[in-house]
Design a protein around this motif. Structure first.
Motif, PDB file in Angstrom:
ATOM      1  N   VAL A   1       8.386 -20.984 -60.472  1.00  0.00           N
ATOM      2  CA  VAL A   1       8.233 -20.416 -59.130  1.00  0.00           C
ATOM      3  C   VAL A   1       7.005 -21.072 -58.499  1.00  0.00           C
ATOM      4  CG1 VAL A   1       7.906 -18.340 -57.749  1.00  0.00           C
ATOM      5  CG2 VAL A   1       9.250 -18.224 -59.865  1.00  0.00           C
ATOM      6  N   ASP A   2       7.233 -22.050 -57.649  1.00  0.00           N
ATOM      7  CA  ASP A   2       6.148 -22.809 -57.028  1.00  0.00           C
ATOM      8  C   ASP A   2       6.061 -22.437 -55.544  1.00  0.00           C
ATOM      9  OD1 ASP A   2       4.308 -24.572 -56.054  1.00  0.00           O
ATOM     10  OD2 ASP A   2       5.273 -26.371 -56.873  1.00  0.00           O
ATOM     11  N   PRO A   3       5.056 -21.635 -55.171  1.00  0.00           N
ATOM     12  CA  PRO A   3       4.950 -21.221 -53.761  1.00  0.00           C
ATOM     13  C   PRO A   3       4.861 -22.384 -52.792  1.00  0.00           C
ATOM     14  CG  PRO A   3       3.535 -19.863 -55.140  1.00  0.00           C
ATOM     15  CD  PRO A   3       4.039 -20.979 -56.009  1.00  0.00           C
ATOM     16  N   SER A   4       4.310 -23.526 -53.231  1.00  0.00           N
ATOM     17  CA  SER A   4       4.158 -24.663 -52.320  1.00  0.00           C
ATOM     18  C   SER A   4       5.500 -25.278 -51.935  1.00  0.00           C
ATOM     19  CB  SER A   4       3.265 -25.739 -52.948  1.00  0.00           C
ATOM     20  OG  SER A   4       3.921 -26.371 -54.025  1.00  0.00           O
ATOM     21  N   GLN A   5       6.555 -24.979 -52.690  1.00  0.00           N
ATOM     22  CA  GLN A   5       7.889 -25.458 -52.352  1.00  0.00           C
ATOM     23  C   GLN A   5       8.618 -24.514 -51.400  1.00  0.00           C
ATOM     24  OE1 GLN A   5       8.964 -28.543 -53.468  1.00  0.00           O
ATOM     25  NE2 GLN A   5       6.817 -28.590 -54.129  1.00  0.00           N
ATOM     26  N   ILE A   6       7.994 -23.379 -51.108  1.00  0.00           N
ATOM     27  CA  ILE A   6       8.656 -22.341 -50.315  1.00  0.00           C
ATOM     28  C   ILE A   6       7.881 -22.024 -49.038  1.00  0.00           C
ATOM     29  CG2 ILE A   6       9.466 -19.947 -50.355  1.00  0.00           C
ATOM     30  CD1 ILE A   6       9.652 -20.388 -53.485  1.00  0.00           C
ATOM     31  N   LEU A   7       6.562 -21.892 -49.146  1.00  0.00           N
ATOM     32  CA  LEU A   7       5.723 -21.556 -48.001  1.00  0.00           C
ATOM     33  C   LEU A   7       5.279 -22.820 -47.281  1.00  0.00           C
ATOM     34  CD1 LEU A   7       3.406 -18.925 -49.755  1.00  0.00           C
ATOM     35  CD2 LEU A   7       5.381 -18.433 -48.291  1.00  0.00           C
ATOM     36  N   ILE A   8       5.046 -22.703 -45.978  1.00  0.00           N
ATOM     37  CA  ILE A   8       4.504 -23.859 -45.252  1.00  0.00           C
ATOM     38  C   ILE A   8       3.091 -24.129 -45.755  1.00  0.00           C
ATOM     39  CG2 ILE A   8       5.926 -23.383 -43.233  1.00  0.00           C
ATOM     40  CD1 ILE A   8       3.382 -22.408 -41.814  1.00  0.00           C
ATOM     41  N   GLU A   9       2.616 -25.348 -45.518  1.00  0.00           N
ATOM     42  CA  GLU A   9       1.351 -25.810 -46.086  1.00  0.00           C
ATOM     43  C   GLU A   9       0.188 -24.887 -45.738  1.00  0.00           C
ATOM     44  OE1 GLU A   9      -1.417 -29.865 -46.016  1.00  0.00           O
ATOM     45  OE2 GLU A   9       0.615 -29.872 -45.169  1.00  0.00           O
ATOM     46  N   LYS A  10       0.141 -24.389 -44.525  1.00  0.00           N
ATOM     47  CA  LYS A  10      -0.954 -23.526 -44.080  1.00  0.00           C
ATOM     48  C   LYS A  10      -1.138 -22.326 -44.999  1.00  0.00           C
ATOM     49  CE  LYS A  10      -2.032 -20.255 -40.358  1.00  0.00           C
ATOM     50  NZ  LYS A  10      -1.601 -19.720 -39.027  1.00  0.00           N
ATOM     51  N   PHE A  11      -0.049 -21.740 -45.443  1.00  0.00           N
ATOM     52  CA  PHE A  11      -0.128 -20.542 -46.277  1.00  0.00           C
ATOM     53  C   PHE A  11      -0.123 -20.861 -47.765  1.00  0.00           C
ATOM     54  CE2 PHE A  11       1.989 -18.837 -42.353  1.00  0.00           C
ATOM     55  CZ  PHE A  11       0.873 -18.141 -41.894  1.00  0.00           C
ATOM     56  N   ALA A  12       0.543 -21.941 -48.158  1.00  0.00           N
ATOM     57  CA  ALA A  12       0.598 -22.307 -49.574  1.00  0.00           C
ATOM     58  C   ALA A  12      -0.760 -22.762 -50.095  1.00  0.00           C
ATOM     59  CB  ALA A  12       1.637 -23.399 -49.793  1.00  0.00           C
ATOM     60  N   ASP A  13      -1.497 -23.544 -49.291  1.00  0.00           N
ATOM     61  CA  ASP A  13      -2.758 -24.124 -49.756  1.00  0.00           C
ATOM     62  C   ASP A  13      -3.826 -23.072 -50.040  1.00  0.00           C
ATOM     63  OD1 ASP A  13      -1.583 -26.572 -49.562  1.00  0.00           O
ATOM     64  OD2 ASP A  13      -2.676 -27.231 -47.779  1.00  0.00           O
ATOM     65  N   ASN A  14      -3.805 -21.967 -49.310  1.00  0.00           N
ATOM     66  CA  ASN A  14      -4.838 -20.943 -49.462  1.00  0.00           C
ATOM     67  C   ASN A  14      -4.277 -19.613 -49.983  1.00  0.00           C
ATOM     68  OD1 ASN A  14      -7.034 -22.549 -48.218  1.00  0.00           O
ATOM     69  ND2 ASN A  14      -5.779 -22.361 -46.372  1.00  0.00           N
ATOM     70  N   LEU A  15      -3.161 -19.691 -50.696  1.00  0.00           N
ATOM     71  CA  LEU A  15      -2.441 -18.476 -51.056  1.00  0.00           C
ATOM     72  C   LEU A  15      -3.291 -17.507 -51.865  1.00  0.00           C
ATOM     73  CD1 LEU A  15       0.204 -16.901 -50.994  1.00  0.00           C
ATOM     74  CD2 LEU A  15       0.918 -18.158 -53.052  1.00  0.00           C
ATOM     75  N   GLU A  16      -3.869 -17.971 -52.939  1.00  0.00           N
ATOM     76  CA  GLU A  16      -4.647 -17.059 -53.784  1.00  0.00           C
ATOM     77  C   GLU A  16      -5.838 -16.486 -53.031  1.00  0.00           C
ATOM     78  OE1 GLU A  16      -5.611 -17.231 -58.329  1.00  0.00           O
ATOM     79  OE2 GLU A  16      -7.119 -18.439 -57.279  1.00  0.00           O
ATOM     80  N   ARG A  17      -6.570 -17.330 -52.336  1.00  0.00           N
ATOM     81  CA  ARG A  17      -7.744 -16.853 -51.594  1.00  0.00           C
ATOM     82  C   ARG A  17      -7.348 -15.813 -50.560  1.00  0.00           C
ATOM     83  NH1 ARG A  17     -10.204 -17.797 -46.788  1.00  0.00           N
ATOM     84  NH2 ARG A  17      -8.603 -19.306 -46.210  1.00  0.00           N
ATOM     85  N   ASP A  18      -6.271 -16.073 -49.848  1.00  0.00           N
ATOM     86  CA  ASP A  18      -5.848 -15.132 -48.808  1.00  0.00           C
ATOM     87  C   ASP A  18      -5.409 -13.793 -49.403  1.00  0.00           C
ATOM     88  OD1 ASP A  18      -6.373 -16.887 -46.742  1.00  0.00           O
ATOM     89  OD2 ASP A  18      -4.323 -17.682 -46.680  1.00  0.00           O
ATOM     90  N   LEU A  19      -4.621 -13.837 -50.463  1.00  0.00           N
ATOM     91  CA  LEU A  19      -4.118 -12.591 -51.044  1.00  0.00           C
ATOM     92  C   LEU A  19      -5.233 -11.756 -51.664  1.00  0.00           C
ATOM     93  CD1 LEU A  19      -0.811 -13.807 -52.734  1.00  0.00           C
ATOM     94  CD2 LEU A  19      -1.055 -12.499 -50.618  1.00  0.00           C
ATOM     95  N   LEU A  20      -6.291 -12.404 -52.117  1.00  0.00           N
ATOM     96  CA  LEU A  20      -7.383 -11.679 -52.763  1.00  0.00           C
ATOM     97  C   LEU A  20      -8.451 -11.214 -51.780  1.00  0.00           C
ATOM     98  CD1 LEU A  20      -7.837 -13.615 -56.122  1.00  0.00           C
ATOM     99  CD2 LEU A  20      -6.331 -11.713 -55.539  1.00  0.00           C
ATOM    100  N   ARG A  21      -8.300 -11.544 -50.523  1.00  0.00           N
ATOM    101  CA  ARG A  21      -9.280 -11.063 -49.548  1.00  0.00           C
ATOM    102  C   ARG A  21      -8.707  -9.968 -48.650  1.00  0.00           C
ATOM    103  NH1 ARG A  21      -8.590 -13.267 -44.338  1.00  0.00           N
ATOM    104  NH2 ARG A  21      -7.061 -14.965 -44.245  1.00  0.00           N
TER     105      ARG A  21
END
Length: 391
Positions: free
Chosen positions: A256-276
């Motif tokens: 399950v690779d989020p970078s293959q599903i989400l656009i770059e803007k959200f995939a690149d910062n996924l962990e940081r965004d979800l944890l803030r």
């Protein structure tokens, strides 16, 4: 007061990685007792625009920490609140086991903090207290991963949700034995939930025979339950990043690779965004619809329903964690809003039709003008349904 308890029952099968039995109580503490009037006052905000249910009982509130099992078989400490009405006589009692809607992944987003911080995610404690005030023993647990400094919530992982709800029933039985209550002769267990909690309630039914055959269930209640994850991706997409991140961590990024599903803007910062952020921040940050969140090729596959061909690993794990269709025939009540923007009415109706085709008895109540949260508008109907199915 705070006490540690011995093991009060043995499981037929216990993982060698676990030092405690699932449902074993680690500690418990009596927070206090609310009178009927105090319960009604506490519930004013939740039932704004509706008649506040008249509480029939005073309720003792316990904070309990019990053991469950992580997917790897190690001990998973779970925090729950247990609401026990002050009964005057000995009788059979209903138990209302409630799963909250989505709140976030990090520990500061755990549902049990909502009333303490004055945040409004769903006023979940009020909801369970309302049911306890009517005479049901209430259980309201944080999901697996919350309360553990080394973990995040196992979001929309059916097995983990099921274990929490089923082990909370085991924990209640242990607590009742420890308290030596002589006013509870028998318990009928109802698993219920709003949105994600509905997903969890159906997961508990799906996993009961394989994980907790000692636990009986008398009914399942869903308030806008989100049991099908790909439908959720299509209809209320902003929760998809939490699902994708959780699955990538649990099942491996090669699957399950989020970078293959989400656009770059959200995939690149996924962990940081979800944890803030908790869920309120996510709903403001992520798009509610697939466009602008998912890559174009994933949207096409999602729309054309070719995910099994195009994303076979993702399809496998998502289908594995969609709930409700495992063949259980436990009675079901679903309360659905006609203006629900999270799970569309036609999607819920299709789910109900599938359940009925499997000979599951379903009481499907449709509120034409209601939105996603149907807990208040359906309160009286749900109470009648519980009473009719209590042994």
């Amino acid at each position: 007061m705070r006490k540690s308890l011995p093991v009060l029952f043995l499981l037929l099968i216990l993982s060698p990685l676990s030092s405690r039995a699932p449902g074993e109580i680690i500690s418990y503490e009596l927070e206090g007792t609310l009178s009927p009037r105090e319960i009604e006052d506490f519930n004013q905000e939740l039932f704004e625009g509706y008649v506040v249910p008249e509480a029939k009982y005073s309720v003792d509130i316990y904070w309990v920490k019990f053991n469950s099992l992580y997917p790897d078989g190690t001990d998973a400490p779970i925090t729950t609140q247990i609401f026990i009405p002050r009964y005057e006589d000995r009788d059979s009692r209903s138990v209302y086991v409630f799963g909250a809607g989505s709140t976030g992944l990090r520990d500061s987003c755990r549902p049990s903090r909502e009333h303490i911080l004055g945040i409004r995610w769903g006023l979940y404690r009020s909801h369970v207290l309302a049911h306890a005030g009517q005479g049901s023993i209430g259980i309201f647990s944080d999901y697996m991963g919350f309360g553990d400094p080394d973990r995040l919530q196992y979001y929309m992982v059916a097995e983990c949700e099921a274990r929490v709800l089923l082990d909370s029933i085991r924990a209640l039985k242990n607590l009742l034995q420890e308290l030596k209550l002589d006013t509870v002769s028998y318990t009928s267990h109802f698993v219920a939930g709003f949105s994600q909690g509905g997903h969890a309630a159906f997961a508990a039914a799906d996993y009961r025979l394989s994980y907790a055959p000692d636990v009986s269930l008398s009914g399942i209640i869903g308030y806008g339950p989100t049991t099908d994850i790909f439908s959720l991706f299509r209809e209320y997409s902003d929760v998809a990043p939490m699902v994708l991140y959780t699955y990538s961590q649990l099942y491996g990024i090669e699957n399950v690779d989020p970078s293959q599903i989400l656009i770059e803007k959200f995939a690149d910062n996924l962990e940081r965004d979800l944890l803030r952020m908790c869920v309120g921040g996510m709903q403001s940050y992520y798009p509610h619809v697939p466009q602008g969140l998912f890559r174009d090729e994933f949207i096409a596959s999602l729309t054309e329903e070719t995910l099994e061909r195009d994303y076979p690993d993702l399809f496998h794990y998502v289908e594995m964690n969609s709930t409700g269709l495992a063949g259980q025939r436990i009675p079901v009540a679903i309360y659905q809003g006609g203006n629900d923007i999270v799970i569309f009415p036609e999607t819920q109706t299709q789910f109900v039709e599938k359940l009925r085709s499997m000979n599951v008895p379903v009481d499907y109540v449709f509120y034409k003008d209601a939105r996603h949260d149907t807990r208040q508008i359906s309160f009286e109907k749900s109470r009648t349904w519980i009473e009719n199915h209590t042994k």
